[in-house]
Enzyme design. Structure first.
Site: not given
Lengths: 207, 207
Positions: A14, A37, A40
């Protein structure tokens, strides 16, 4: 069925995709870890332009986490999203007071939100890191207490999502001198809030 | 500072703004409640075009909730986001097994994710509503068990967010006959998942 079944492979894959698709940027390595993040967690590349990391927030955040501090979250959902294993390794802990009976009682008596009453209790407890994903009233209340010199948090992750008060609360936060991480506009939320704390923790501790 | 401090006023105001800004649509009233709650949770109007409600999912979901069922979530975060007061009024309950010791053990022994092992246990327990906000492996595993006639859930809220497997898992879900609510593309997440269940509950019970 054929699908990736190893969690760390899913995460690694990812992050590679995010890196490829996010295009050019001027973030340093640690800022990038936070931005990636957040993307994500949301699959929303708009966050690339919305995350604001101000007043040395990463360095300050890392040092606080290394010291072993209490993190206060405005919702149990944000609390749930924070990696407990990393917290434990760091000797940190995370609290949320909105479901406590005395917080309910105070909120009802004074006609304020439970989020506000929860923050007041966290300030009494000298919490050092505040994390807001949902409740602009919690962030506003903390800033009021700071204005009155009654609160002096080390770091604020202030990313309430929403249409009433959220954006205003974050605009006010961005004007303050305190180390903080925020999201411009209406977006944010408890998953975003938790992902920012997790990104900071993963900078200082192995998972 | 001057800011709205009454939770229900904040929510009401938010829904009015969402209604104004979302523009023309063909949703019926109940579909609209789901779409608006997802947008409320994310401040992301893109969801207007991404939420898919298939195979009579709302009617089926409402009837299951009225019956008093167990809801299984893939993460503790999604579990946290589901309104416990509404659940209680409906005699429903919500479970997540990913942190159980035996689920850890099974996942490790078999080299699968805890999310997959958790779903297997939920299927053994005859859970009727499955809610996935994060783990495509959990959704894939449930669909495998359905293929093998080992699982027969009543409703799936399948909205895993992410870059590896998430979109594929949701595309597969959309091809199934089972009542489900999903999100096209990569977006979704545990806040989105919880908001969909909350929207369904608020259709059948007063908060």
């Amino acid at each position: 069925m054929n699908y990736v079944k190893v969690p760390m492979d899913i995460e690694k894959g990812s992050f590679e995709i995010i890196g490829k698709e996010m295009g050019p940027h001027n973030f340093n390595d640690e800022e990038l870890q936070i931005i990636k993040r957040v993307i994500h967690t949301t699959a929303d590349f708009e966050y690339k332009d919305l995350v604001k990391i101000n007043n040395n927030a990463i360095e300050v955040g890392k040092n606080l986490l290394k010291k072993g501090v209490t993190i206060y979250t405005d919702t149990n959902m944000a609390l749930s999203g924070i990696n407990k294993r990393a917290l434990k390794k760091l000797n940190c802990n995370v609290k949320c007071f909105v479901d406590l009976d005395d917080v309910h009682k105070i909120a009802k008596e004074r006609g304020i939100t439970r989020s506000m009453a929860g923050v007041e209790k966290a300030v009494e407890d000298k919490v050092e890191i505040f994390v807001f994903g949902n409740a602009p009233t919690a962030l506003f209340r903390l800033m009021e207490l700071m204005d009155e010199n009654k609160a002096n948090p080390g770091l604020i992750v202030g990313v309430p999502v929403g249409f009433v008060g959220a954006e205003e609360s974050k605009r006010k936060l961005e004007k303050l001198d305190i180390p903080h991480i925020t999201i411009r506009g209406r977006k944010g939320g408890s998953t975003v809030a938790a992902s920012i704390i997790n990104a900071l923790m993963y900078m200082v501790v192995e998972r």
